[in-house]
Design a protein around this motif. Structure first.
Motif, PDB file in Angstrom:
ATOM      1  N   ASP A 122       0.857  -1.187   0.000  1.00 27.29           N
ATOM      2  CA  ASP A 122       0.000   0.000   0.000  1.00 27.29           C
ATOM      3  C   ASP A 122       0.893   1.237   0.000  1.00 27.29           C
ATOM      4  O   ASP A 122       1.738   1.404   0.887  1.00 27.29           O
ATOM      5  N   GLY A 123       0.706   2.095  -0.997  1.00 24.32           N
ATOM      6  CA  GLY A 123       1.543   3.278  -1.129  1.00 24.32           C
ATOM      7  C   GLY A 123       1.420   4.261   0.017  1.00 24.32           C
ATOM      8  O   GLY A 123       2.255   5.156   0.166  1.00 24.32           O
ATOM      9  N   ARG A 124       0.401   4.110   0.855  1.00 29.96           N
ATOM     10  CA  ARG A 124       0.224   5.024   1.984  1.00 29.96           C
ATOM     11  C   ARG A 124       1.077   4.634   3.187  1.00 29.96           C
ATOM     12  O   ARG A 124       1.176   5.402   4.145  1.00 29.96           O
ATOM     13  N   PHE A 165       6.940   2.214   3.063  1.00 28.59           N
ATOM     14  CA  PHE A 165       6.796   1.623   1.728  1.00 28.59           C
ATOM     15  C   PHE A 165       8.151   1.257   1.113  1.00 28.59           C
ATOM     16  O   PHE A 165       8.372   0.132   0.674  1.00 28.59           O
ATOM     17  N   CYS A 208       2.387  -1.375  -6.384  1.00 24.16           N
ATOM     18  CA  CYS A 208       2.087  -0.351  -5.386  1.00 24.16           C
ATOM     19  C   CYS A 208       0.651   0.096  -5.611  1.00 24.16           C
ATOM     20  O   CYS A 208       0.335   0.703  -6.637  1.00 24.16           O
ATOM     21  N   ALA A 227      -1.154   4.346  -5.334  1.00 18.28           N
ATOM     22  CA  ALA A 227       0.090   5.015  -5.725  1.00 18.28           C
ATOM     23  C   ALA A 227      -0.027   6.536  -5.714  1.00 18.28           C
ATOM     24  O   ALA A 227       0.957   7.235  -5.488  1.00 18.28           O
ATOM     25  N   ARG A 271       1.160   8.007  -2.507  1.00 17.09           N
ATOM     26  CA  ARG A 271       2.519   7.683  -2.084  1.00 17.09           C
ATOM     27  C   ARG A 271       3.283   8.959  -1.754  1.00 17.09           C
ATOM     28  O   ARG A 271       3.384   9.869  -2.558  1.00 17.09           O
ATOM     29  N   ASN A 272       3.827   9.004  -0.555  1.00 18.06           N
ATOM     30  CA  ASN A 272       4.515  10.206  -0.081  1.00 18.06           C
ATOM     31  C   ASN A 272       6.009  10.136  -0.402  1.00 18.06           C
ATOM     32  O   ASN A 272       6.861  10.172   0.476  1.00 18.06           O
ATOM     33  N   PHE A 296       9.272   9.560  -7.267  1.00 21.71           N
ATOM     34  CA  PHE A 296       9.508   8.134  -7.022  1.00 21.71           C
ATOM     35  C   PHE A 296       9.931   7.391  -8.285  1.00 21.71           C
ATOM     36  O   PHE A 296       9.393   7.609  -9.365  1.00 21.71           O
TER      37      PHE A 296
END
Length: 257
Positions: A161-163, A167, A185, A188, A191-192, A196
Motif C-alpha cells: 500500500d503506497g500510503r 513503503f 504499489c 500510488a 505515495r509520499n 519516485f
C-alpha cells in the motif's frame, strides 16, 4: 503473451460508461507488450487460463461493479504469473478487496499467501474483515518490515500500500525470487515519495525490466523486475544497460547498449 491476455480481460470486462478508463489501461499495456517476446529477464511463466479464472472469481466474490478495478486486475496478474509466494503489506484502515483477490489467485496458482501488518491492532482488524467477507484468511505476520520480510524468501509477487510510511523499506528488504518478481504499489497517488522511481528502492542485485502506471482505483504502479542481472558498467560485461524515463508517462525502461 501475458500483457495481451490482460488486455483481452480488460476489454471483455469494460462497459460503455467505463470505456475511457479501460482504453487508457489498454494503451499502457499494449505499449509495454511491443518488446515482450524479446525480453529474457522475466522468467516467471504466464498462464492465461489461470489469469482469467482468478479475474472472474474475484469479480464474483467481491461483487464488484462492471468496470476495471484494482482487486481483479491484481488478482489476474498474481494468478496469471503462476506465483508461488504472494506477499501483501497491508495498512490499517485499508480495504480487504485486494486481499480477497490475492487469496483467490493463490488458490488457483497454488501459491503461499502472506499478509504483513505493522501491529496487533492491524492484525485483528484485517483478520476480522477477511472472516466477515467469507474469504480465506492468509498467513498474517506482525512486525516491522525489516524483521518480518527477512523470513520470506523467494517472493515473486509483492503488493504494498503506497500510503505506508515504510513503503520503500518494505520493497528494499523483500527477498525476491531468482526468476524475477512483480511489484505492485496500490494507492500510488497517495505515495509520499516525490519523484519516485522503483530503481531507488531496490537493492543493487535487482533491476527494473519495465514499469507502468495504471489509472485503476487510486493508481496502480507496477514493476517487473529481474534478479541478479543488475545494471552494470563493468568492462568485463559484454553489454551495458541504458536507462530511459518517458517524460510524459513517467515509465522507466532499461535497454541493452
Amino acid at each position: 503473451m501475458a500483457v495481451r491476455v490482460v488486455i483481452g480481460i480488460l476489454e471483455h470486462a469494460s462497459v460503455p460508461q467505463y470505456n475511457v478508463e479501460c482504453q487508457l489501461i489498454n494503451e499502457k499495456l499494449k505499449y509495454i507488450s511491443q518488446e515482450e517476446e524479446e525480453e529474457e529477464e522475466m522468467k516467471l511463466v504466464w498462464s492465461p487460463e489461470t489469469a482469467l479464472q482468478a479475474y472472474v472469481d474475484t469479480v464474483k466474490s467481491c461483487k464488484l461493479a462492471k468496470q476495471s478495478g484494482e482487486a481483479e486486475c491484481i488478482s489476474a496478474m498474481a494468478g496469471g504469473w503462476n506465483t508461488k509466494l504472494i506477499v501483501e503489506a497491508w495498512l490499517h484502515d485499508g480495504t480487504t478487496t485486494t486481499s480477497i483477490g490475492l487469496a483467490i489467485a493463490a488458490r488457483h496458482s497454488g501459491a503461499r499467501h502472506v499478509c504483513v501488518v505493522p501491529d496487533e491492532r492491524s492484525r485483528l482488524e484485517y483478520v476480522n474483515a477477511m472472516q466477515t467477507s467469507g474469504a480465506s484468511v492468509p498467513e498474517v505476520l506482525v512486525g516491522e518490515a525489516k524483521k518480518v520480510m527477512v523470513g520470506l524468501v523467494g517472493v515473486d509477487f509483492l503488493v504494498v500500500d503506497g500510503r505506508r510510511k515504510d513503503f520503500g523499506r518494505v520493497v528494499r528488504v523483500a527477498r525476491l525470487g531468482e526468476s524475477g518478481a512483480v511489484l505492485v504499489c496500490k494507492n500510488a497517488s497517495f505515495r509520499n515519495m516525490a519523484g519516485f522511481r522503483w530503481g531507488k528502492v531496490l537493492d543493487n542485485a535487482t533491476h527494473v525490466v519495465r514499469s507502468l502506471m495504471l489509472p485503476v482505483g487510486n493508481g496502480l504502479d507496477i514493476a517487473y523486475v529481474g534478479k541478479n542481472c543488475g545494471v552494470t558498467d563493468s568492462p568485463k560485461s559484454p553489454k551495458s544497460w541504458i536507462r530511459h524515463i518517458d517524460q510524459q508517462s513517467g515509465e522507466e525502461h532499461l535497454f541493452r547498449g
